[in-house]
Design a protein around this motif. Structure first.
Motif, mmCIF file in Angstrom:
data_model
loop_
_atom_site.group_PDB
_atom_site.id
_atom_site.type_symbol
_atom_site.label_atom_id
_atom_site.label_comp_id
_atom_site.label_asym_id
_atom_site.label_seq_id
_atom_site.Cartn_x
_atom_site.Cartn_y
_atom_site.Cartn_z
ATOM 1 N N GLY A 12 0.727 -1.222 0.182
ATOM 2 C CA GLY A 12 0.086 -0.087 0.090
ATOM 3 C C GLY A 12 0.754 1.385 0.049
ATOM 4 N N LYS A 13 1.897 1.041 -0.642
ATOM 5 C CA LYS A 13 2.954 2.389 -0.968
ATOM 6 C C LYS A 13 2.984 2.704 -2.269
ATOM 7 C CE LYS A 13 5.676 0.924 3.096
ATOM 8 N NZ LYS A 13 7.182 0.293 3.482
ATOM 9 N N SER A 14 3.853 3.885 -2.287
ATOM 10 C CA SER A 14 4.049 4.355 -3.975
ATOM 11 C C SER A 14 5.356 3.470 -4.234
ATOM 12 C CB SER A 14 4.256 5.839 -3.907
ATOM 13 O OG SER A 14 5.602 6.065 -3.275
ATOM 14 N N VAL A 15 5.458 3.347 -5.466
ATOM 15 C CA VAL A 15 6.575 2.648 -5.715
ATOM 16 C C VAL A 15 7.758 3.037 -5.285
ATOM 17 C CG1 VAL A 15 8.053 1.905 -8.112
ATOM 18 C CG2 VAL A 15 5.483 2.100 -8.063
ATOM 19 N N GLU A 16 8.129 4.538 -5.317
ATOM 20 C CA GLU A 16 9.214 5.146 -4.705
ATOM 21 C C GLU A 16 9.387 4.755 -3.342
ATOM 22 O OE1 GLU A 16 13.155 6.943 -5.209
ATOM 23 O OE2 GLU A 16 11.742 6.191 -6.778
ATOM 24 N N GLU A 17 8.279 4.905 -2.640
ATOM 25 C CA GLU A 17 8.422 4.662 -1.166
ATOM 26 C C GLU A 17 8.795 3.126 -0.841
ATOM 27 O OE1 GLU A 17 4.784 7.621 0.644
ATOM 28 O OE2 GLU A 17 4.608 5.748 -0.145
ATOM 29 N N ALA A 18 8.510 2.251 -1.580
ATOM 30 C CA ALA A 18 8.508 0.816 -1.482
ATOM 31 C C ALA A 18 10.221 0.609 -1.912
ATOM 32 C CB ALA A 18 7.693 -0.004 -2.502
ATOM 33 N N ARG A 19 10.548 1.152 -2.946
ATOM 34 C CA ARG A 19 11.744 0.894 -3.207
ATOM 35 C C ARG A 19 12.884 1.619 -2.343
ATOM 36 N NH1 ARG A 19 14.532 0.615 -8.474
ATOM 37 N NH2 ARG A 19 12.949 0.910 -9.439
ATOM 38 N N ILE A 20 12.639 2.785 -1.731
ATOM 39 C CA ILE A 20 13.457 3.495 -0.746
ATOM 40 C C ILE A 20 13.375 2.466 0.750
ATOM 41 C CG2 ILE A 20 13.712 5.513 0.814
ATOM 42 C CD1 ILE A 20 12.630 7.210 -1.493
ATOM 43 N N ALA A 21 12.321 2.208 0.967
ATOM 44 C CA ALA A 21 12.294 1.347 2.453
ATOM 45 C C ALA A 21 13.100 0.178 1.966
ATOM 46 C CB ALA A 21 10.642 1.094 2.487
ATOM 47 N N TYR A 22 12.729 -0.481 1.212
ATOM 48 C CA TYR A 22 13.708 -1.840 0.722
ATOM 49 C C TYR A 22 14.946 -1.526 0.747
ATOM 50 C CZ TYR A 22 13.977 -6.691 -0.768
ATOM 51 O OH TYR A 22 14.259 -8.160 -0.868
ATOM 52 N N LYS A 23 15.503 -0.496 -0.031
ATOM 53 C CA LYS A 23 16.907 -0.348 -0.043
ATOM 54 C C LYS A 23 17.608 0.010 1.458
ATOM 55 C CE LYS A 23 18.958 2.481 -3.048
ATOM 56 N NZ LYS A 23 19.012 3.568 -4.246
ATOM 57 N N LEU A 24 16.829 0.659 2.224
ATOM 58 C CA LEU A 24 17.418 0.879 3.522
ATOM 59 C C LEU A 24 17.341 -0.190 4.394
ATOM 60 C CD1 LEU A 24 15.153 4.159 4.554
ATOM 61 C CD2 LEU A 24 17.826 4.051 4.272
ATOM 62 N N LYS A 25 16.556 -1.349 4.237
ATOM 63 C CA LYS A 25 16.478 -2.424 4.839
ATOM 64 C C LYS A 25 17.708 -3.147 4.514
ATOM 65 C CE LYS A 25 13.168 -5.413 4.041
ATOM 66 N NZ LYS A 25 11.922 -6.429 4.037
ATOM 67 N N ARG A 26 18.119 -3.405 3.166
ATOM 68 C CA ARG A 26 19.371 -4.141 2.739
ATOM 69 C C ARG A 26 20.582 -3.405 2.611
ATOM 70 N NH1 ARG A 26 16.510 -8.541 3.440
ATOM 71 N NH2 ARG A 26 14.743 -9.047 2.085
ATOM 72 N N ALA A 27 20.548 -2.112 3.088
ATOM 73 C CA ALA A 27 21.760 -1.065 2.818
ATOM 74 C C ALA A 27 23.041 -1.831 3.429
ATOM 75 C CB ALA A 27 21.451 0.107 3.330
ATOM 76 N N ALA A 28 24.064 -1.590 2.586
ATOM 77 C CA ALA A 28 25.616 -1.899 3.395
ATOM 78 C C ALA A 28 26.458 -0.812 2.897
ATOM 79 C CB ALA A 28 25.913 -3.317 2.664
ATOM 80 N N ALA A 29 27.628 -0.585 3.599
ATOM 81 C CA ALA A 29 28.643 0.238 3.209
ATOM 82 C C ALA A 29 29.557 -0.181 2.315
ATOM 83 C CB ALA A 29 29.346 0.822 4.545
ATOM 84 N N PHE A 30 29.290 -1.587 1.684
ATOM 85 C CA PHE A 30 30.380 -1.900 0.759
ATOM 86 C C PHE A 30 29.369 -2.860 -0.134
ATOM 87 C CE2 PHE A 30 30.452 -3.897 4.728
ATOM 88 C CZ PHE A 30 30.088 -5.236 4.659
ATOM 89 N N ASP A 31 29.981 -2.950 -1.425
ATOM 90 C CA ASP A 31 29.320 -3.931 -2.436
ATOM 91 C C ASP A 31 30.048 -5.240 -2.685
ATOM 92 O OD1 ASP A 31 27.446 -1.877 -3.016
ATOM 93 O OD2 ASP A 31 28.562 -0.959 -4.611
ATOM 94 N N GLY A 32 31.053 -5.513 -2.050
ATOM 95 C CA GLY A 32 31.524 -7.070 -2.301
ATOM 96 C C GLY A 32 32.182 -7.364 -1.179
ATOM 97 N N ILE A 33 32.006 -8.586 -0.833
ATOM 98 C CA ILE A 33 32.521 -9.275 0.397
ATOM 99 C C ILE A 33 33.121 -10.656 -0.112
ATOM 100 C CG2 ILE A 33 30.396 -10.297 1.200
ATOM 101 C CD1 ILE A 33 31.391 -9.710 4.338
ATOM 102 N N GLU A 34 34.138 -10.936 0.542
ATOM 103 C CA GLU A 34 34.942 -12.308 0.177
ATOM 104 C C GLU A 34 35.261 -13.112 1.323
ATOM 105 O OE1 GLU A 34 37.992 -14.070 -3.161
ATOM 106 O OE2 GLU A 34 38.547 -12.006 -2.226
ATOM 107 N N PHE A 35 35.002 -14.334 1.637
ATOM 108 C CA PHE A 35 35.477 -15.104 2.450
ATOM 109 C C PHE A 35 36.505 -16.129 2.342
ATOM 110 C CE2 PHE A 35 30.917 -13.448 3.595
ATOM 111 C CZ PHE A 35 31.111 -12.922 4.715
ATOM 112 N N ASN A 36 37.315 -16.438 3.185
ATOM 113 C CA ASN A 36 38.211 -17.376 2.918
ATOM 114 C C ASN A 36 38.196 -18.385 4.322
ATOM 115 O OD1 ASN A 36 40.831 -19.109 2.803
ATOM 116 N ND2 ASN A 36 41.450 -17.725 1.184
ATOM 117 N N GLY A 37 37.631 -19.363 3.965
ATOM 118 C CA GLY A 37 37.450 -20.340 5.221
ATOM 119 C C GLY A 37 38.921 -20.894 5.657
ATOM 120 N N GLU A 38 39.616 -21.095 4.672
ATOM 121 C CA GLU A 38 40.987 -21.804 4.926
ATOM 122 C C GLU A 38 41.888 -20.742 5.787
ATOM 123 O OE1 GLU A 38 42.074 -24.749 4.742
ATOM 124 O OE2 GLU A 38 40.091 -25.456 4.103
#
Length: 239
Positions: free
Chosen positions: A106-132
């Motif tokens: 029940g939101k506008s498209v822009e409201e839905a996009r902004i809310a979803y982006k805030l929920k998923r936001a991170a300060a970096f776009d890539g992350i790499e794990f080396n378990g060994e």
């Protein structure tokens, strides 16, 4: 005289019957009222839970349960390079998904996009794990365009796990810490990899204090495999 006694007996019997009927009706009424009150109580509880889920940006004040130290928790579960889901959300490829999300909420498209982006936001776009090696590296971009040098790379050790209540679910978070000098994020908390049937991904948080991170409500930085498609991302958004 006998006739009078008979009439009196009949009146007493009638009065007793009426009294018993009244008591029976009152008891039945109280029983039904009790059922209605219990139903209303459950309804109130459900409505409160729904309202809480619809407003994830509001911080819920609650105490965390005691942590547990689990066996076999290590960075190998998250091995490899992962892309920040939030970085995909500006693409026009996902316009239809946000239109559906907006309609559902029940939101506008822009409201839905902004809310979803805030929920998923991170300060970096890539992350790499080396378990060994037991390392986590954070990058400015995706795997294909990430800088050669990471923003930060450090050795992380598993410390403990928490089960945190979120709506009707218990979310299990694993806490990793580093003592490496210059590490950008001393604490990283990770949720297990899941969603393979739609979009393989995991949620994480990062910062200085695990307890404060786990008390945040409505913040779920999400990372996906580099080979993820826009169809998969759309399915996750509209789920």
């Amino acid at each position: 005289m006998k006739k009078f006694r008979k009439i009196t007996s009949l009146m007493l019997a009638f009065g007793l019957a009426m009294g018993l009927t009244s008591l029976s009706l009152r008891a039945e009424g109280e029983k039904e009222q009790s059922k209605e009150e219990a139903h209303d109580c459950c309804q109130d509880s459900e409505e409160g839970s729904e309202a809480s889920e619809q407003a994830p940006e509001q911080k819920e004040e609650h105490e965390l349960p005691a942590p547990e130290v689990l066996e076999d928790v290590n960075l190998k579960e998250w091995d490899g390079f992962w892309n920040n889901m939030g970085a995909y959300l500006k693409s026009d490829e996902l316009k239809s998904a946000f239109e559906t999300l907006a309609q559902n909420e029940g939101k506008s498209v822009e409201e839905a996009r902004i809310a979803y982006k805030l929920k998923r936001a991170a300060a970096f776009d890539g992350i790499e794990f080396n378990g060994e090696e037991g390392t986590i590296a954070f990058y400015d971009g995706f795997k294909d365009d990430a800088n050669v040098d990471p923003l930060s790379k450090a050795h992380y050790s598993y410390k403990e796990s928490y089960k945190v209540k979120h709506g009707n679910f218990d979310l299990e978070w694993h806490v990793f810490t580093t003592e490496d000098e210059g590490a950008l994020y001393p604490v990283v908390v990770l949720m297990g990899v899941h969603g393979e049937e739609v979009l393989t991904h995991f949620h994480m948080r990062y910062g200085d204090d695990a307890v404060e991170l786990l008390k945040k409500d409505g913040w779920f930085p999400t990372f996906v495999k580099p080979e993820s498609t826009f169809d998969q991302l759309a399915a996750e958004i509209t789920e």
